[in-house]
Design a protein around this motif. Structure first.
Motif, PDB file in Angstrom:
ATOM      1  N   ASP A 277      16.795  11.327   6.388  1.00  0.00           N
ATOM      2  CA  ASP A 277      16.820  12.757   6.105  1.00  0.00           C
ATOM      3  C   ASP A 277      15.859  13.165   4.993  1.00  0.00           C
ATOM      4  O   ASP A 277      15.574  14.355   4.801  1.00  0.00           O
ATOM      5  N   GLN A 278      15.330  12.175   4.257  1.00  0.00           N
ATOM      6  CA  GLN A 278      14.388  12.476   3.181  1.00  0.00           C
ATOM      7  C   GLN A 278      12.927  12.328   3.605  1.00  0.00           C
ATOM      8  O   GLN A 278      12.011  12.621   2.821  1.00  0.00           O
ATOM      9  N   ARG A 279      12.712  11.859   4.840  1.00  0.00           N
ATOM     10  CA  ARG A 279      11.332  11.571   5.265  1.00  0.00           C
ATOM     11  C   ARG A 279      10.388  12.777   5.192  1.00  0.00           C
ATOM     12  O   ARG A 279       9.259  12.632   4.705  1.00  0.00           O
ATOM     13  N   PRO A 280      10.776  13.980   5.677  1.00  0.00           N
ATOM     14  CA  PRO A 280       9.821  15.104   5.615  1.00  0.00           C
ATOM     15  C   PRO A 280       9.329  15.391   4.196  1.00  0.00           C
ATOM     16  O   PRO A 280       8.126  15.595   3.980  1.00  0.00           O
ATOM     17  N   ALA A 281      10.232  15.402   3.216  1.00  0.00           N
ATOM     18  CA  ALA A 281       9.845  15.681   1.832  1.00  0.00           C
ATOM     19  C   ALA A 281       8.985  14.552   1.276  1.00  0.00           C
ATOM     20  O   ALA A 281       7.989  14.784   0.568  1.00  0.00           O
ATOM     21  N   LEU A 282       9.337  13.302   1.606  1.00  0.00           N
ATOM     22  CA  LEU A 282       8.571  12.164   1.115  1.00  0.00           C
ATOM     23  C   LEU A 282       7.178  12.133   1.745  1.00  0.00           C
ATOM     24  O   LEU A 282       6.199  11.761   1.077  1.00  0.00           O
ATOM     25  N   ARG A 283       7.095  12.534   2.994  1.00  0.00           N
ATOM     26  CA  ARG A 283       5.788  12.577   3.659  1.00  0.00           C
ATOM     27  C   ARG A 283       4.872  13.578   2.950  1.00  0.00           C
ATOM     28  O   ARG A 283       3.713  13.281   2.658  1.00  0.00           O
ATOM     29  N   LEU A 284       5.389  14.751   2.664  1.00  0.00           N
ATOM     30  CA  LEU A 284       4.598  15.764   1.964  1.00  0.00           C
ATOM     31  C   LEU A 284       4.182  15.261   0.587  1.00  0.00           C
ATOM     32  O   LEU A 284       3.035  15.450   0.160  1.00  0.00           O
ATOM     33  N   GLU A 285       5.099  14.613  -0.098  1.00  0.00           N
ATOM     34  CA  GLU A 285       4.798  14.066  -1.425  1.00  0.00           C
ATOM     35  C   GLU A 285       3.704  13.006  -1.343  1.00  0.00           C
ATOM     36  O   GLU A 285       2.779  12.984  -2.156  1.00  0.00           O
ATOM     37  N   ALA A 286       3.802  12.126  -0.329  1.00  0.00           N
ATOM     38  CA  ALA A 286       2.826  11.050  -0.180  1.00  0.00           C
ATOM     39  C   ALA A 286       1.437  11.603   0.073  1.00  0.00           C
ATOM     40  O   ALA A 286       0.459  11.178  -0.571  1.00  0.00           O
ATOM     41  N   LEU A 287       1.321  12.550   0.984  1.00  0.00           N
ATOM     42  CA  LEU A 287       0.015  13.093   1.321  1.00  0.00           C
ATOM     43  C   LEU A 287      -0.566  13.886   0.163  1.00  0.00           C
ATOM     44  O   LEU A 287      -1.754  13.807  -0.131  1.00  0.00           O
ATOM     45  N   THR A 288       0.255  14.649  -0.535  1.00  0.00           N
ATOM     46  CA  THR A 288      -0.215  15.442  -1.670  1.00  0.00           C
ATOM     47  C   THR A 288      -0.717  14.531  -2.784  1.00  0.00           C
ATOM     48  O   THR A 288      -1.777  14.752  -3.369  1.00  0.00           O
TER      49      THR A 288
ATOM     50  N   ARG B  80       0.826  -1.218   0.000  1.00  0.00           N
ATOM     51  CA  ARG B  80       0.000   0.000   0.000  1.00  0.00           C
ATOM     52  C   ARG B  80       0.858   1.265   0.000  1.00  0.00           C
ATOM     53  O   ARG B  80       0.330   2.365   0.113  1.00  0.00           O
ATOM     54  N   CYS B  81       2.165   1.092  -0.105  1.00  0.00           N
ATOM     55  CA  CYS B  81       3.093   2.219   0.030  1.00  0.00           C
ATOM     56  C   CYS B  81       3.606   2.647  -1.344  1.00  0.00           C
ATOM     57  O   CYS B  81       4.063   1.807  -2.136  1.00  0.00           O
ATOM     58  N   GLY B  82       3.539   3.951  -1.616  1.00  0.00           N
ATOM     59  CA  GLY B  82       4.013   4.467  -2.896  1.00  0.00           C
ATOM     60  C   GLY B  82       5.516   4.500  -3.022  1.00  0.00           C
ATOM     61  O   GLY B  82       6.040   4.788  -4.100  1.00  0.00           O
ATOM     62  N   PHE B  83       6.242   4.197  -1.939  1.00  0.00           N
ATOM     63  CA  PHE B  83       7.709   4.237  -1.968  1.00  0.00           C
ATOM     64  C   PHE B  83       8.324   2.842  -1.821  1.00  0.00           C
ATOM     65  O   PHE B  83       9.511   2.713  -1.547  1.00  0.00           O
ATOM     66  N   ALA B  84       7.517   1.797  -1.980  1.00  0.00           N
ATOM     67  CA  ALA B  84       8.014   0.433  -1.809  1.00  0.00           C
ATOM     68  C   ALA B  84       9.053   0.091  -2.869  1.00  0.00           C
ATOM     69  O   ALA B  84       8.976   0.545  -4.018  1.00  0.00           O
ATOM     70  N   SER B  85      10.043  -0.709  -2.452  1.00  0.00           N
ATOM     71  CA  SER B  85      11.098  -1.137  -3.374  1.00  0.00           C
ATOM     72  C   SER B  85      11.611  -2.499  -2.929  1.00  0.00           C
ATOM     73  O   SER B  85      11.123  -3.078  -1.950  1.00  0.00           O
ATOM     74  N   ASP B  86      12.620  -2.999  -3.636  1.00  0.00           N
ATOM     75  CA  ASP B  86      13.214  -4.286  -3.266  1.00  0.00           C
ATOM     76  C   ASP B  86      13.841  -4.239  -1.876  1.00  0.00           C
ATOM     77  O   ASP B  86      14.007  -5.275  -1.225  1.00  0.00           O
ATOM     78  N   ALA B  87      14.183  -3.032  -1.400  1.00  0.00           N
ATOM     79  CA  ALA B  87      14.799  -2.887  -0.087  1.00  0.00           C
ATOM     80  C   ALA B  87      13.819  -3.198   1.051  1.00  0.00           C
ATOM     81  O   ALA B  87      14.240  -3.376   2.198  1.00  0.00           O
ATOM     82  N   CYS B  88      12.532  -3.264   0.720  1.00  0.00           N
ATOM     83  CA  CYS B  88      11.512  -3.565   1.742  1.00  0.00           C
ATOM     84  C   CYS B  88      11.472  -5.056   2.066  1.00  0.00           C
ATOM     85  O   CYS B  88      10.648  -5.506   2.872  1.00  0.00           O
ATOM     86  N   ARG B  89      12.317  -5.818   1.432  1.00  0.00           N
ATOM     87  CA  ARG B  89      12.431  -7.252   1.680  1.00  0.00           C
ATOM     88  C   ARG B  89      13.896  -7.567   1.959  1.00  0.00           C
ATOM     89  O   ARG B  89      14.748  -7.120   1.199  1.00  0.00           O
ATOM     90  N   PRO B  90      14.229  -8.266   3.037  1.00  0.00           N
ATOM     91  CA  PRO B  90      13.327  -8.852   4.030  1.00  0.00           C
ATOM     92  C   PRO B  90      12.724  -7.805   4.959  1.00  0.00           C
ATOM     93  O   PRO B  90      13.016  -6.606   4.819  1.00  0.00           O
ATOM     94  N   GLN B  91      11.918  -8.264   5.882  1.00  0.00           N
ATOM     95  CA  GLN B  91      11.214  -7.391   6.802  1.00  0.00           C
ATOM     96  C   GLN B  91      12.162  -6.436   7.528  1.00  0.00           C
ATOM     97  O   GLN B  91      13.089  -6.863   8.199  1.00  0.00           O
ATOM     98  N   PRO B  92      11.961  -5.117   7.409  1.00  0.00           N
ATOM     99  CA  PRO B  92      12.826  -4.176   8.134  1.00  0.00           C
ATOM    100  C   PRO B  92      12.572  -4.259   9.640  1.00  0.00           C
ATOM    101  O   PRO B  92      11.440  -4.463  10.079  1.00  0.00           O
ATOM    102  N   GLY B  93      13.631  -4.111  10.415  1.00  0.00           N
ATOM    103  CA  GLY B  93      13.489  -4.083  11.860  1.00  0.00           C
ATOM    104  C   GLY B  93      13.322  -2.670  12.369  1.00  0.00           C
ATOM    105  O   GLY B  93      13.533  -1.696  11.636  1.00  0.00           O
ATOM    106  N   LEU B  94      12.930  -2.535  13.620  1.00  0.00           N
ATOM    107  CA  LEU B  94      12.797  -1.213  14.225  1.00  0.00           C
ATOM    108  C   LEU B  94      14.167  -0.579  14.403  1.00  0.00           C
ATOM    109  O   LEU B  94      15.097  -1.215  14.898  1.00  0.00           O
ATOM    110  N   VAL B  95      14.294   0.677  13.991  1.00  0.00           N
ATOM    111  CA  VAL B  95      15.550   1.419  14.104  1.00  0.00           C
ATOM    112  C   VAL B  95      15.273   2.710  14.863  1.00  0.00           C
ATOM    113  O   VAL B  95      14.293   3.414  14.577  1.00  0.00           O
ATOM    114  N   GLU B  96      16.136   3.038  15.828  1.00  0.00           N
ATOM    115  CA  GLU B  96      15.983   4.272  16.591  1.00  0.00           C
ATOM    116  C   GLU B  96      16.770   5.386  15.912  1.00  0.00           C
ATOM    117  O   GLU B  96      17.990   5.325  15.801  1.00  0.00           O
TER     118      GLU B  96
END
Length: 349
Positions: A328-339, A298-314
């Motif tokens: 560092d790209q999350r704020p821009a990607l978030r705006l892009e996703a919502l728009t 359901r994610c517009g940014f999914a790629s091959d890197a989403c496999r295997p299951q990512p773990g929680l990162v702090e």
């Protein structure tokens, strides 16, 4: 309480897994989640229906009696692993040390018994008091949760209360033995906005008065923003994001959290014509392909890197997420996703 006990979390859940054996195979309802609840803390657990919120907490209390259910992991409560206790030992803790406010108050109450009976029965199950003393305590609790004329209403039956009043009775019942931990499962579901606000205010006041920790299960990010100290975001039985409320609400990191946040109407600024919606449908718990980010379909940014299951990162203190997108790209990607989602939603309307 010793200093070492006071420094430890009240509840420490480690790698909790809940699965159900079915004719079509094993269904993983909760898939290896870990979290803690501090003393006096309000922890919000948020996610869509079917994300594993309620099942995880029901398993903590040993309330899933399905013979095809398998619960694994550790649930440490005040030094005891609840998953290793038998039903008799759990009954000693349930209702007294850990209480639960169930989602539907009408089904949580037995229709042939009065409100006072429900509360008195719970008190007498855990404390050696007389019927008269338990009845008096029930009146006090009904008064404490804001039920008017509690001396008379203590003898009323569930059907004689409104939905909001029934929820107050259930809360009074849960608080009857001053529990250390209160689990509230969708406590404002099916209530109108005014009553929702009253119930949340009641929980805040009672948490302050009794000093209990609260686990608040909800699908409403607005409720989480009002009540919680920390937040867990669940999807497909896994943790997608976890962190302090302010950090998570101001700077959500996971694309699933972006979608949940985008569904909240803004209270200030420019009025939006259409709220964002998360595309697609929730993951099927019986989906055999779980060695990946379950939100990737359901994610517009999914790629091959989403496999295997990512773990929680702090990324910052206490704020974790399970996503491979560059931090560092999350704020821009978030705006892009919502728009993008808002534009597509408007075009399809």
């Amino acid at each position: 309480m010793s200093e070492s006990m006071a420094a430890q979390p009240l509840l420490d859940v480690r790698d909790l897994r809940v699965s159900f054996r079915t004719r079509s195979g094993t269904v993983d309802a909760v898939d290896g989640i870990s979290f803690t609840v501090g003393r006096g803390e309000v922890l919000g657990i948020v996610g869509e229906s079917g994300s594993g919120k309620s099942v995880s907490m029901l398993s903590v209390l040993g309330l899933i009696d399905n013979p095809n259910c398998v619960v694994e992991g550790e649930v440490i409560f005040q030094g005891e692993d609840l998953l290793k206790l038998d039903d008799k030992e759990l009954r000693r803790i349930r209702g007294k040390e850990i209480a639960m406010v169930f989602q539907d108050p009408m089904t949580a109450l037995t229709p042939v018994y009065t409100a006072g009976w429900h509360i008195s029965e719970q008190i007498r199950a855990h404390e050696k008091v007389s019927k008269k003393a338990a009845h008096a305590r029930a009146i006090q609790l009904l008064d404490a949760v804001g039920i008017p004329n509690s001396t008379d209403r203590v003898n009323s039956y569930p059907h004689e209360f409104s939905g909001g009043m029934r929820q107050r009775v259930v809360i009074a019942m849960a608080l009857s033995c001053n529990p250390s931990l209160l689990i509230a499962d969708e406590p404002t579901t099916a209530l109108d906005v005014t009553i929702q606000a009253q119930i949340l205010e009641l929980l805040r006041d009672l948490q302050s008065e009794f000093g209990s920790s609260i686990v608040l299960i909800t699908h409403d990010m607005g409720v989480v923003s009002q009540m919680s100290d920390r937040v867990l975001v669940m999807y497909g039985g896994r943790l997608a994001e976890a962190g302090p409320r302010r950090a998570l609400m101001r700077d959500p990191l996971h694309p699933y959290t972006w979608g949940l946040m985008g569904s909240i109407p803004p209270t200030d600024g420019t009025r939006v014509e259409r709220l964002a919606a998360i595309p697609g449908a929730p993951i099927n718990p019986s989906d055999p392909d779980r060695d990946r980010c379950l939100f990737s379909s359901r994610c517009g940014f999914a790629s091959d890197a989403c496999r295997p299951q990512p773990g929680l990162v702090e990324h910052v203190h206490g704020h974790l997420d399970a996503c491979v997108l560059p931090y560092d790209q999350r704020p821009a990607l978030r705006l892009e996703a919502l728009t993008t989602v808002m534009t597509e939603s408007g075009a399809s309307a």
